[in-house]
Write a protein that holds these residues in place. Structure first.
Motif, PDB file in Angstrom:
ATOM      1  N   ASN A 187      34.792 -46.468  42.621  1.00 15.42           N
ATOM      2  CA  ASN A 187      33.367 -46.610  42.344  1.00 15.42           C
ATOM      3  C   ASN A 187      33.171 -47.217  40.960  1.00 15.42           C
ATOM      4  O   ASN A 187      33.412 -46.558  39.943  1.00 15.42           O
ATOM      5  N   TYR A 225      30.579 -47.693  39.330  1.00 14.33           N
ATOM      6  CA  TYR A 225      29.435 -47.136  38.590  1.00 14.33           C
ATOM      7  C   TYR A 225      29.746 -45.801  37.915  1.00 14.33           C
ATOM      8  O   TYR A 225      28.944 -45.310  37.129  1.00 14.33           O
ATOM      9  N   LEU A 270      26.787 -46.591  46.061  1.00 12.37           N
ATOM     10  CA  LEU A 270      27.840 -46.311  45.085  1.00 12.37           C
ATOM     11  C   LEU A 270      27.250 -45.838  43.754  1.00 12.37           C
ATOM     12  O   LEU A 270      27.756 -44.885  43.147  1.00 12.37           O
ATOM     13  N   ALA A 271      26.194 -46.488  43.316  1.00 11.12           N
ATOM     14  CA  ALA A 271      25.558 -46.091  42.057  1.00 11.12           C
ATOM     15  C   ALA A 271      25.002 -44.672  42.154  1.00 11.12           C
ATOM     16  O   ALA A 271      25.160 -43.866  41.232  1.00 11.12           O
ATOM     17  N   GLN A 316      20.350 -48.661  37.787  1.00 17.15           N
ATOM     18  CA  GLN A 316      21.033 -49.669  38.592  1.00 17.15           C
ATOM     19  C   GLN A 316      20.802 -49.414  40.083  1.00 17.15           C
ATOM     20  O   GLN A 316      20.542 -50.343  40.840  1.00 17.15           O
ATOM     21  N   LEU A 372      19.108 -51.977  42.607  1.00 12.27           N
ATOM     22  CA  LEU A 372      19.866 -52.450  43.764  1.00 12.27           C
ATOM     23  C   LEU A 372      19.133 -52.162  45.069  1.00 12.27           C
ATOM     24  O   LEU A 372      19.158 -52.988  45.994  1.00 12.27           O
ATOM     25  N   GLU A 390      20.449 -54.378  48.139  1.00 18.20           N
ATOM     26  CA  GLU A 390      21.897 -54.198  47.989  1.00 18.20           C
ATOM     27  C   GLU A 390      22.237 -52.729  48.223  1.00 18.20           C
ATOM     28  O   GLU A 390      22.566 -51.983  47.305  1.00 18.20           O
ATOM     29  N   GLN A 421      25.863 -51.176  47.366  1.00 17.84           N
ATOM     30  CA  GLN A 421      26.031 -50.996  45.922  1.00 17.84           C
ATOM     31  C   GLN A 421      25.128 -49.879  45.394  1.00 17.84           C
ATOM     32  O   GLN A 421      25.529 -49.108  44.522  1.00 17.84           O
TER      33      GLN A 421
END
Length: 67
Positions: free
Chosen positions: A17, A19, A43-44, A28, A32, A37, A40
């Motif tokens: 990851n 982030y 993941l953040a 973020q 995203l 997105e 992503q």
């Protein structure tokens, strides 16, 4: 005696990851999400909830992305 829902499982975080450790991961993630997105953003958000397990907004948004 502790009762646990048989359908309840522990969340499995993504191992790799980018982030993790980023102070602005929540910002973020929101950016995203607005850009579409979603992988992503997920993941953040995972990074946020790992750093701040009581961040209910991050858990909520993560759940929305997983639904």
């Amino acid at each position: 005696m502790v009762c646990q829902d048989v359908n309840e499982t522990e969340y499995e975080f993504t191992a790799e990851n980018p982030y993790l450790g980023k102070a602005d991961a929540m910002q973020q993630a929101e950016k995203l999400m607005t850009e579409g997105e979603l992988l992503q953003a997920t993941l953040a958000l995972e990074a946020v909830v790992q750093a701040e397990p009581k961040n209910s907004r991050a858990w909520f948004l993560l759940g929305e992305l997983q639904a």
